[in-house]
Design an enzyme around this catalytic site. Structure first.
Site, PDB file in Angstrom:
ATOM      1  N   LYS A  13       0.816  -1.110  -0.052  1.00  0.00           N
ATOM      2  CA  LYS A  13       0.135  -0.032  -0.097  1.00  0.00           C
ATOM      3  C   LYS A  13       0.934   1.339  -0.141  1.00  0.00           C
ATOM      4  O   LYS A  13       0.453   2.151  -0.621  1.00  0.00           O
ATOM      5  CB  LYS A  13      -0.757  -0.072   1.194  1.00  0.00           C
ATOM      6  CG  LYS A  13      -0.402   0.231   2.351  1.00  0.00           C
ATOM      7  CD  LYS A  13      -1.460   0.092   3.523  1.00  0.00           C
ATOM      8  CE  LYS A  13      -0.921   0.088   4.868  1.00  0.00           C
ATOM      9  NZ  LYS A  13       0.154   0.800   5.395  1.00  0.00           N
ATOM     10  N   ARG A  89      -7.393   3.208  10.554  1.00  0.00           N
ATOM     11  CA  ARG A  89      -7.253   1.847  10.933  1.00  0.00           C
ATOM     12  C   ARG A  89      -8.320   1.083  11.634  1.00  0.00           C
ATOM     13  O   ARG A  89      -8.378  -0.092  12.051  1.00  0.00           O
ATOM     14  CB  ARG A  89      -5.900   1.439  11.418  1.00  0.00           C
ATOM     15  CG  ARG A  89      -4.838   1.807  10.398  1.00  0.00           C
ATOM     16  CD  ARG A  89      -3.534   1.032  10.689  1.00  0.00           C
ATOM     17  NE  ARG A  89      -2.586   1.539   9.654  1.00  0.00           N
ATOM     18  CZ  ARG A  89      -1.206   0.912   9.441  1.00  0.00           C
ATOM     19  NH1 ARG A  89      -1.168  -0.179   9.947  1.00  0.00           N
ATOM     20  NH2 ARG A  89      -0.439   1.382   8.978  1.00  0.00           N
ATOM     21  N   ARG A 128      11.606  -7.790   3.857  1.00  0.00           N
ATOM     22  CA  ARG A 128      11.812  -6.074   3.809  1.00  0.00           C
ATOM     23  C   ARG A 128      12.802  -5.899   4.491  1.00  0.00           C
ATOM     24  O   ARG A 128      13.175  -6.209   5.567  1.00  0.00           O
ATOM     25  CB  ARG A 128      10.565  -5.579   4.499  1.00  0.00           C
ATOM     26  CG  ARG A 128      10.649  -3.985   4.336  1.00  0.00           C
ATOM     27  CD  ARG A 128       9.198  -3.600   4.313  1.00  0.00           C
ATOM     28  NE  ARG A 128       8.472  -3.674   5.483  1.00  0.00           N
ATOM     29  CZ  ARG A 128       7.255  -2.985   5.774  1.00  0.00           C
ATOM     30  NH1 ARG A 128       6.757  -2.620   4.876  1.00  0.00           N
ATOM     31  NH2 ARG A 128       6.753  -3.253   7.002  1.00  0.00           N
ATOM     32  N   ARG A 161      13.375  -4.008   9.609  1.00  0.00           N
ATOM     33  CA  ARG A 161      12.420  -2.918  10.811  1.00  0.00           C
ATOM     34  C   ARG A 161      12.090  -3.825  11.870  1.00  0.00           C
ATOM     35  O   ARG A 161      11.840  -4.900  11.786  1.00  0.00           O
ATOM     36  CB  ARG A 161      11.055  -2.546  10.130  1.00  0.00           C
ATOM     37  CG  ARG A 161      10.967  -1.101   9.646  1.00  0.00           C
ATOM     38  CD  ARG A 161       9.787  -0.809   8.627  1.00  0.00           C
ATOM     39  NE  ARG A 161       8.592  -0.980   9.221  1.00  0.00           N
ATOM     40  CZ  ARG A 161       7.251  -0.798   8.688  1.00  0.00           C
ATOM     41  NH1 ARG A 161       7.467   0.106   7.461  1.00  0.00           N
ATOM     42  NH2 ARG A 161       6.339  -0.874   9.203  1.00  0.00           N
ATOM     43  N   ARG A 172       0.475  -7.834  14.228  1.00  0.00           N
ATOM     44  CA  ARG A 172       0.064  -6.691  13.170  1.00  0.00           C
ATOM     45  C   ARG A 172      -0.965  -7.193  12.107  1.00  0.00           C
ATOM     46  O   ARG A 172      -1.814  -6.478  12.086  1.00  0.00           O
ATOM     47  CB  ARG A 172       1.312  -6.031  12.422  1.00  0.00           C
ATOM     48  CG  ARG A 172       2.251  -5.245  13.367  1.00  0.00           C
ATOM     49  CD  ARG A 172       3.405  -4.904  12.816  1.00  0.00           C
ATOM     50  NE  ARG A 172       3.537  -4.259  11.476  1.00  0.00           N
ATOM     51  CZ  ARG A 172       4.310  -4.090  10.697  1.00  0.00           C
ATOM     52  NH1 ARG A 172       5.382  -5.261  10.822  1.00  0.00           N
ATOM     53  NH2 ARG A 172       4.252  -3.357   9.514  1.00  0.00           N
TER      54      ARG A 172
HETATM   55  P1  AMP Z   1       3.028   0.630   8.625  1.00  0.00           P
HETATM   56  O1  AMP Z   1       4.054   1.600   8.243  1.00  0.00           O
HETATM   57  O2  AMP Z   1       1.463   1.255   8.033  1.00  0.00           O
HETATM   58  O3  AMP Z   1       2.999  -0.805   8.759  1.00  0.00           O
HETATM   59  O4  AMP Z   1       2.495   1.078  10.348  1.00  0.00           O
HETATM   60  C1  AMP Z   1       3.625   0.821  11.119  1.00  0.00           C
HETATM   61  C2  AMP Z   1       2.987   1.009  12.567  1.00  0.00           C
HETATM   62  O5  AMP Z   1       2.649   2.172  12.900  1.00  0.00           O
HETATM   63  C3  AMP Z   1       1.680   0.051  12.842  1.00  0.00           C
HETATM   64  O6  AMP Z   1       2.099  -1.320  12.962  1.00  0.00           O
HETATM   65  C4  AMP Z   1       1.163   0.900  13.864  1.00  0.00           C
HETATM   66  O7  AMP Z   1       1.900   0.366  14.982  1.00  0.00           O
HETATM   67  C5  AMP Z   1       1.613   2.265  13.783  1.00  0.00           C
HETATM   68  N1  AMP Z   1       0.276   2.834  12.894  1.00  0.00           N
HETATM   69  C6  AMP Z   1       0.305   2.998  11.585  1.00  0.00           C
HETATM   70  N2  AMP Z   1      -0.599   3.572  11.124  1.00  0.00           N
HETATM   71  C7  AMP Z   1      -1.783   3.704  12.198  1.00  0.00           C
HETATM   72  C8  AMP Z   1      -2.780   4.299  12.534  1.00  0.00           C
HETATM   73  N3  AMP Z   1      -3.843   4.724  11.637  1.00  0.00           N
HETATM   74  N4  AMP Z   1      -3.332   4.180  13.916  1.00  0.00           N
HETATM   75  C9  AMP Z   1      -2.605   3.684  14.928  1.00  0.00           C
HETATM   76  N5  AMP Z   1      -1.415   3.312  14.432  1.00  0.00           N
HETATM   77  C10 AMP Z   1      -0.899   3.246  13.391  1.00  0.00           C
END
Ligand code: AMP
Length: 221
Positions: A13, A89, A128, A161, A172
């Protein structure tokens, strides 16, 4: 047009959202990146976010997210619209972004959901790698660096990461199923959902999305 890009971790995404935002000149909100930047700050809030995203793999509280999105939206006056990547989310986040947009006489016009199997998600996330210097992202299977595990640009060793460890990946993905998936059903009911097969090459997916947005645009006019 305001667009939301969603999908389980590893669905690509972020890659698609960045390209779309550039192509359509949309103001780009990348929740994960904004939170990772905040997690580097040596403040109480920064430390709290660090623990939540890197160690626990949980969602940051709705209260924190509401503050972040309000501040961000108040600073942006895009001519073409917004692109939300990884946000909302869960239901409460959807409710407050919908409310803020309504105050600006706006709404979410299209929700693009990238679909991949659980197996693909785990395979992609495990492969990744990122460069801690320039933040460039690689994938040892689909987008490998030219030279072993070194960043093409900075020539330093790539890292995984923190939240791509097997335990945190599992958590997650569970959270996505429990909290984010219900939004997919909601967007389907609202007639704004575009479900896209995320198992295909990046360029094919991108063209597919552009085609769908073209259709959506011409219907809206
Ligand atoms: P991502 O890079 O999109 O996988 O996001 C990494 C981490 O950031 C996620 O696993 C959550 O811990 C946090 N995160 C990202 N977006 C949100 C959101 N909309 N609400 C709460 N936590 C978020």
């Amino acid at each position: 047009m305001n667009i939301l890009v969603m999908g389980p971790q590893g669905s690509g995404k972020g890659t698609q959202a960045k390209r779309l935002a550039r192509k359509l000149d949309l103001a780009y909100f990348e929740a994960g990146d904004i939170l990772r930047e905040k997690a580097k700050e040596k403040t109480k809030l920064g430390k709290k976010i660090f623990r939540t995203i890197h160690q626990k793999g949980e969602l940051v509280s709705d209260q924190i997210m509401e503050g972040i999105i309000k501040e961000w939206l108040s600073q942006k006056k895009p001519s073409q619209g917004f692109l939300f990547d990884g946000f909302p989310r869960n239901q409460p986040q959807y409710q407050f972004v919908e409310k803020i947009l309504a105050e600006k006489k706006m709404k979410i016009d299209v929700a693009i959901c990238l679909k991949i199997t659980r197996e693909t998600a785990i395979k992609r996330l495990s492969a990744r790698r990122i460069c801690s210097e320039c933040d460039r992202e690689y994938n040892l299977v689909t987008l490998p660096p030219k030279n072993d595990q070194l960043c093409d640009q900075c020539q330093i060793e790539l890292k995984q990461r923190h939240d791509d460890s097997p335990k945190v990946i599992k958590k997650r993905l569970q959270i996505y199923d429990q909290l984010t998936s219900p939004l997919v059903d909601l967007f389907r009911q609202q007639g704004i959902l575009e479900e896209v097969d995320g198992e295909r090459p990046v360029e094919v997916i991108f063209q597919d999305i552009l085609g769908r947005l073209g259709q959506v645009e011409s219907v809206a006019k």
